[in-house]
Design an enzyme around this catalytic site. Sequence first.
Site, PDB file in Angstrom:
ATOM      1  N   ILE A  12      11.143  -6.507   4.440  1.00  0.00           N
ATOM      2  CA  ILE A  12      10.912  -6.659   5.802  1.00  0.00           C
ATOM      3  C   ILE A  12      11.889  -7.338   6.392  1.00  0.00           C
ATOM      4  CG2 ILE A  12       9.064  -7.633   7.092  1.00  0.00           C
ATOM      5  CD1 ILE A  12       7.050  -7.014   4.943  1.00  0.00           C
ATOM      6  N   SER A  34      16.533 -13.169  -5.036  1.00  0.00           N
ATOM      7  CA  SER A  34      15.925 -12.802  -6.397  1.00  0.00           C
ATOM      8  C   SER A  34      15.422 -11.521  -6.283  1.00  0.00           C
ATOM      9  CB  SER A  34      14.612 -13.926  -6.455  1.00  0.00           C
ATOM     10  OG  SER A  34      13.904 -13.917  -5.287  1.00  0.00           O
ATOM     11  N   TYR A 143      -1.546 -16.263  -4.658  1.00  0.00           N
ATOM     12  CA  TYR A 143      -0.504 -15.995  -3.531  1.00  0.00           C
ATOM     13  C   TYR A 143      -1.290 -16.053  -2.089  1.00  0.00           C
ATOM     14  CZ  TYR A 143       1.605 -12.365  -0.593  1.00  0.00           C
ATOM     15  OH  TYR A 143       2.174 -11.586   0.365  1.00  0.00           O
ATOM     16  N   ARG A 273      -6.879  -4.106 -11.406  1.00  0.00           N
ATOM     17  CA  ARG A 273      -5.712  -5.107 -11.779  1.00  0.00           C
ATOM     18  C   ARG A 273      -6.131  -6.593 -11.103  1.00  0.00           C
ATOM     19  NH1 ARG A 273       0.096  -3.415  -9.743  1.00  0.00           N
ATOM     20  NH2 ARG A 273      -0.945  -3.838  -7.692  1.00  0.00           N
ATOM     21  N   GLY A 275      -6.838  -9.760  -9.399  1.00  0.00           N
ATOM     22  CA  GLY A 275      -6.135 -10.504  -8.124  1.00  0.00           C
ATOM     23  C   GLY A 275      -6.413  -9.583  -7.097  1.00  0.00           C
TER      24      GLY A 275
HETATM   25  P1  NAD Z   1      10.606  -8.784  -0.753  1.00  0.00           P
HETATM   26  O1  NAD Z   1      10.614  -9.352  -2.076  1.00  0.00           O
HETATM   27  O2  NAD Z   1      11.505  -7.689  -0.270  1.00  0.00           O
HETATM   28  O3  NAD Z   1      11.306 -10.044   0.282  1.00  0.00           O
HETATM   29  C1  NAD Z   1      11.276 -11.233   0.038  1.00  0.00           C
HETATM   30  C2  NAD Z   1      12.812 -11.966   0.034  1.00  0.00           C
HETATM   31  O4  NAD Z   1      12.374 -13.319  -0.153  1.00  0.00           O
HETATM   32  C3  NAD Z   1      13.530 -11.224  -1.045  1.00  0.00           C
HETATM   33  O5  NAD Z   1      14.882 -11.053  -0.391  1.00  0.00           O
HETATM   34  C4  NAD Z   1      13.862 -12.759  -1.944  1.00  0.00           C
HETATM   35  O6  NAD Z   1      15.219 -12.348  -2.720  1.00  0.00           O
HETATM   36  C5  NAD Z   1      13.665 -13.664  -1.043  1.00  0.00           C
HETATM   37  N1  NAD Z   1      13.274 -14.982  -1.768  1.00  0.00           N
HETATM   38  C6  NAD Z   1      12.228 -14.947  -2.852  1.00  0.00           C
HETATM   39  N2  NAD Z   1      11.970 -16.191  -3.156  1.00  0.00           N
HETATM   40  C7  NAD Z   1      12.820 -16.819  -2.585  1.00  0.00           C
HETATM   41  C8  NAD Z   1      13.237 -18.136  -2.760  1.00  0.00           C
HETATM   42  N3  NAD Z   1      12.732 -19.179  -3.711  1.00  0.00           N
HETATM   43  N4  NAD Z   1      14.187 -18.677  -1.820  1.00  0.00           N
HETATM   44  C9  NAD Z   1      14.952 -17.896  -0.984  1.00  0.00           C
HETATM   45  N5  NAD Z   1      14.624 -16.571  -0.860  1.00  0.00           N
HETATM   46  C10 NAD Z   1      13.698 -16.123  -1.650  1.00  0.00           C
HETATM   47  O7  NAD Z   1       9.071  -8.624  -0.102  1.00  0.00           O
HETATM   48  P2  NAD Z   1       8.842  -7.819   1.533  1.00  0.00           P
HETATM   49  O8  NAD Z   1       7.707  -7.115   1.207  1.00  0.00           O
HETATM   50  O9  NAD Z   1       9.984  -7.933   2.239  1.00  0.00           O
HETATM   51  O10 NAD Z   1       7.913  -9.456   2.007  1.00  0.00           O
HETATM   52  C11 NAD Z   1       8.456 -10.122   3.061  1.00  0.00           C
HETATM   53  C12 NAD Z   1       7.265 -11.153   3.403  1.00  0.00           C
HETATM   54  O11 NAD Z   1       6.059 -10.293   3.942  1.00  0.00           O
HETATM   55  C13 NAD Z   1       6.958 -12.042   2.291  1.00  0.00           C
HETATM   56  O12 NAD Z   1       6.614 -13.444   2.875  1.00  0.00           O
HETATM   57  C14 NAD Z   1       5.752 -11.516   1.742  1.00  0.00           C
HETATM   58  O13 NAD Z   1       4.672 -12.453   1.054  1.00  0.00           O
HETATM   59  C15 NAD Z   1       5.026 -10.940   3.100  1.00  0.00           C
HETATM   60  N6  NAD Z   1       4.113 -10.034   3.020  1.00  0.00           N
HETATM   61  C16 NAD Z   1       4.432  -8.709   2.624  1.00  0.00           C
HETATM   62  C17 NAD Z   1       3.629  -7.510   2.510  1.00  0.00           C
HETATM   63  C18 NAD Z   1       4.055  -6.192   1.987  1.00  0.00           C
HETATM   64  O14 NAD Z   1       3.113  -5.390   1.828  1.00  0.00           O
HETATM   65  N7  NAD Z   1       5.226  -6.063   1.652  1.00  0.00           N
HETATM   66  C19 NAD Z   1       2.298  -7.620   3.025  1.00  0.00           C
HETATM   67  C20 NAD Z   1       1.801  -9.051   3.331  1.00  0.00           C
HETATM   68  C21 NAD Z   1       2.940 -10.107   3.656  1.00  0.00           C
END
Ligand code: NAD
Length: 312
Positions: A12, A34, A143, A273, A275
């Site tokens: 995102i 990560s 979470y 699953r 959670g």
């Molecule tokens: P993603 O895993 O692709 O992106 C998360 C990013 O955070 C990654 O690039 C990862 O390397 C980085 N990251 C993780 N831990 C870290 C740390 N300790 N320090 C620095 N960087 C770190 O996931 P996404 O789907 O793009 O999610 C983005 C955000 O949206 C997140 O906060 C997630 O909780 C939220 N979200 C996503 C969804 C979904 O359906 N994908 C739904 C609700 C909320």
Amino acid sequence: MRLLVTGGAGFIGSHIIEAALEVGHEVAALDNLSSGKKQNLPAGVKLFEVDLRDRSAVSAAIGDFRPDMVSHQAAQASVSISVKSPLLDAETNVIGGINLLDACREFSVRKVVFASTGGAIYGEVPEGRFASEDMVPVPISPYAIDKLCFEQLLGVYRVHHGLDSCVLRYANVYGPRQDPHGEAGVVAIFFMALLAKRKITVFARREAGDPGCVRDYVYVSDVARANIAALSDDWNERVMNVGTGRAITTLELVKLMAACMGSEVTPGFGPMRAGDAERSVLDIKRFAARFGANVSLEAGLERTFAWYRSQG
Ligand code: NAD
């Protein structure tokens, strides 16, 4: 405007960066890679390869880039990992977030836009109902608990430290560049498996063999445009759901994906699953009033499939 996107190398976050560059913002990313990847970043975007849990490195990155605003997308983003390791989730999603907020205070950042979860924070959404922003959250996973905790911390920093903020609660987001190797992101997991002719599994809502959990699937460009709008001066929402309000079972999703691939798909069926809420669908009146129609699930799946197929 100078914008720092945490998690900018992720799914995102990288779409938000693209959208921010399009409207002329100067952008950098903070990410520990990560789950994110350097190649997700558009050329020329500076990456601070920093872990949110490293307090002094976070402060140094903010002090170096001096953003006006921060889009906070970085997270431990898997519900099932949070159930297995609540400590890891809290360290990243709460303590890491506090490190970020303290650095924002230190360097006078004006506003933080936070990626929260509409899919998990409300808990069970009963049949026929839609979770509105005013509904009392009933998080059932570490979470979701940690996301809610951070939402409330944002309120504390706003009231006591003058750091403006807003919260976007995403439904289940899908689209190009979503990582299929994690445990979240069913569209990415299914498309990659189907393209590789591997079997896919519909996890149960209650009993193995049922059509699976009910979810609200939102295309990533709708999430990116909400994030860009939330940075603007005329934005006055504290919390907004970002979803479609359309209730889809996992089995219905599989059928739509099969239609877009032009093939028959026979999934396997697995247990519930830990959670996972059985049903989660968002009330999107606020989103619709500001943005109008969503990208339809059919159109979003077409675009997503085209992208995964193009990856070879
Ligand atoms: P993603 O895993 O692709 O992106 C998360 C990013 O955070 C990654 O690039 C990862 O390397 C980085 N990251 C993780 N831990 C870290 C740390 N300790 N320090 C620095 N960087 C770190 O996931 P996404 O789907 O793009 O999610 C983005 C955000 O949206 C997140 O906060 C997630 O909780 C939220 N979200 C996503 C969804 C979904 O359906 N994908 C739904 C609700 C909320």
